[in-house]
Write a protein that holds these residues in place. Sequence first.
Motif, PDB file in Angstrom:
ATOM      1  N   ALA A  71      29.326 -32.938 -36.012  1.00 58.06           N
ATOM      2  CA  ALA A  71      27.782 -32.451 -35.771  1.00 58.06           C
ATOM      3  C   ALA A  71      26.965 -32.444 -37.030  1.00 58.06           C
ATOM      4  N   GLU A  72      27.530 -31.899 -37.960  1.00 52.56           N
ATOM      5  CA  GLU A  72      26.635 -31.705 -39.082  1.00 52.56           C
ATOM      6  C   GLU A  72      26.283 -33.205 -39.780  1.00 52.56           C
ATOM      7  N   GLU A  73      27.367 -34.034 -39.914  1.00 54.31           N
ATOM      8  CA  GLU A  73      27.184 -35.340 -40.417  1.00 54.31           C
ATOM      9  C   GLU A  73      26.292 -36.314 -39.726  1.00 54.31           C
ATOM     10  N   ALA A  74      26.262 -36.112 -38.192  1.00 53.06           N
ATOM     11  CA  ALA A  74      25.303 -36.826 -37.436  1.00 53.06           C
ATOM     12  C   ALA A  74      23.978 -36.258 -37.642  1.00 53.06           C
ATOM     13  N   LEU A  75      23.886 -34.963 -37.664  1.00 51.90           N
ATOM     14  CA  LEU A  75      22.390 -34.266 -37.814  1.00 51.90           C
ATOM     15  C   LEU A  75      21.708 -34.915 -39.238  1.00 51.90           C
ATOM     16  N   ALA A  76      22.573 -35.195 -40.415  1.00 52.43           N
ATOM     17  CA  ALA A  76      22.091 -35.465 -41.718  1.00 52.43           C
ATOM     18  C   ALA A  76      21.894 -36.847 -41.466  1.00 52.43           C
ATOM     19  N   ALA A  77      22.455 -37.729 -40.590  1.00 52.21           N
ATOM     20  CA  ALA A  77      22.443 -39.196 -40.473  1.00 52.21           C
ATOM     21  C   ALA A  77      20.978 -39.230 -39.788  1.00 52.21           C
ATOM     22  N   HIS A  78      20.831 -38.297 -38.641  1.00 47.60           N
ATOM     23  CA  HIS A  78      19.685 -38.648 -37.959  1.00 47.60           C
ATOM     24  C   HIS A  78      18.346 -38.219 -38.572  1.00 47.60           C
ATOM     25  N   ALA A  79      18.502 -37.152 -39.569  1.00 44.82           N
ATOM     26  CA  ALA A  79      17.208 -36.779 -40.365  1.00 44.82           C
ATOM     27  C   ALA A  79      16.953 -38.035 -41.361  1.00 44.82           C
ATOM     28  N   HIS A  80      17.783 -38.679 -41.991  1.00 38.28           N
ATOM     29  CA  HIS A  80      17.838 -39.681 -42.608  1.00 38.28           C
ATOM     30  C   HIS A  80      17.157 -40.947 -41.890  1.00 38.28           C
ATOM     31  N   ALA A  81      17.484 -41.043 -40.784  1.00 37.56           N
ATOM     32  CA  ALA A  81      16.975 -42.104 -39.729  1.00 37.56           C
ATOM     33  C   ALA A  81      15.449 -42.047 -39.648  1.00 37.56           C
ATOM     34  N   LEU A  82      15.173 -40.576 -39.228  1.00 40.45           N
ATOM     35  CA  LEU A  82      13.810 -40.218 -39.052  1.00 40.45           C
ATOM     36  C   LEU A  82      12.917 -40.492 -40.182  1.00 40.45           C
ATOM     37  N   ARG A  83      13.533 -40.127 -41.412  1.00 40.86           N
ATOM     38  CA  ARG A  83      12.621 -40.508 -42.774  1.00 40.86           C
ATOM     39  C   ARG A  83      12.581 -41.849 -42.933  1.00 40.86           C
ATOM     40  N   GLU A  84      13.651 -42.789 -42.652  1.00 41.20           N
ATOM     41  CA  GLU A  84      13.298 -44.182 -43.041  1.00 41.20           C
ATOM     42  C   GLU A  84      12.344 -44.819 -41.994  1.00 41.20           C
ATOM     43  N   ALA A  85      12.105 -44.171 -40.741  1.00 44.13           N
ATOM     44  CA  ALA A  85      11.350 -44.877 -39.790  1.00 44.13           C
ATOM     45  C   ALA A  85       9.956 -44.824 -40.248  1.00 44.13           C
ATOM     46  N   VAL A  86       9.663 -43.637 -40.778  1.00 48.13           N
ATOM     47  CA  VAL A  86       8.367 -43.188 -41.259  1.00 48.13           C
ATOM     48  C   VAL A  86       7.869 -43.536 -42.727  1.00 48.13           C
TER      49      VAL A  86
END
Lengths: 184, 184
Positions: A71-86
């Motif tokens: 979960a924590e790994e997926a959460l970090a990855a998702h946060a990074h994806a949000l950041r990159e998208a923007v």
Amino acid sequence: MALSREQVVTTAVDILRRYGLADLTMRRLARELEVAPGALYWHVANKQELLVEVAGRLLAAIPEPDPDRPAEEALAAHAHALREAVRHVPDGADVVALAHAVDPGSLRPVEELVRLVGRAGVPAREREAVAEVVLHHVLGSVTTEHNQRIALDLDPDFRARDAAAVAKTFEVGLEVVLAGLRRV
Amino acid sequence: MALSREQVVTTAVDILRRYGLADLTMRRLARELEVAPGALYWHVANKQELLVEVAGRLLAAIPEPDPDRPAEEALAAHAHALREAVRHVPDGADVVALAHAVDPGSLRPVEELVRLVGRAGVPAREREAVAEVVLHHVLGSVTTEHNQRIALDLDPDFRARDAAAVAKTFEVGLEVVLAGLRRV
DNA sequence: ACCTGAACACCGTTCAAGT
DNA sequence: ACCTGAACACCGTTCAAGT
């Protein structure tokens, strides 16, 4: 051929990508589409609704979180994806923040963020609160980074802390929040 | 008697308190002061500079952190003080966020926040990053709270989660960040 | 030094009327 | 159904000219 809502939104994203939020006006958008400003209001209720749609487009390419990852790994990855998208769209963070403020729940990846926080062990009552902390961090750090870039361009004395260090800000903040999740 | 910068800023704060950011225009401000719009530009370079000054005023009453208190306690108190300063002014959080974006380092209580994060044991290199997380959380949660109030007014069906629960969002998020500080 | 008048180059939104 | 033309009620900022 007639104008379509699809076309209106796509061109809006285009203007944002190229010139930023200050240039994304209804009149400018109409000019680009070679229609009268009033025509836009047949396809879109108002500017707010348009911006919500634009924000959705910016985040559309973010993949759904992998349910098999920790979960924590997926959460970090998702946060990074949000950041990159923007990160690479001028004022992208502001547009997403605006859309989220105006119509929370309309952004699929933000809803996924809430679920990921749940998977990381945060009780249901507190999930949204913690997800907001992560989201505000992502959007806020991108805005800070962009402003620092502008300050650097404008004032060459402002070389005290270099660009790489500025980008690391995000990682540090994210780690603090993740560590907080483990402890609470 | 002649207009003064002091008078311009005070009246701007007044309009913000009473009517919000959408009504805080240079022209409206001039009307309130019974001068021509151009007169304002003798006392203030532009609207951005004015808003930075307004943000400073909103936070001016925040007390300096008590150096004798335990760092984490003082940090939590300071975060609460920031929140309260901004909570009861329409769009207050947005104005402070804007001022911080445009001219970081111009807001005394934000600088104090950075120092408090240092006192809490965060190494110098990471202080600003962590302080930004706290600041974004404070400002972001106030904005979310205000938007929820608006949603409640507009759409009575939106009673699912009541106002008290909404306000608690802030505490939960702050605790996560503080817990993160202890662990990193 | 401080302010007015008037302009410049814009905004978002509405709506009768046209096709 | 979809769009134009034209208007309404605004913006921030500049600057010659006045006092």
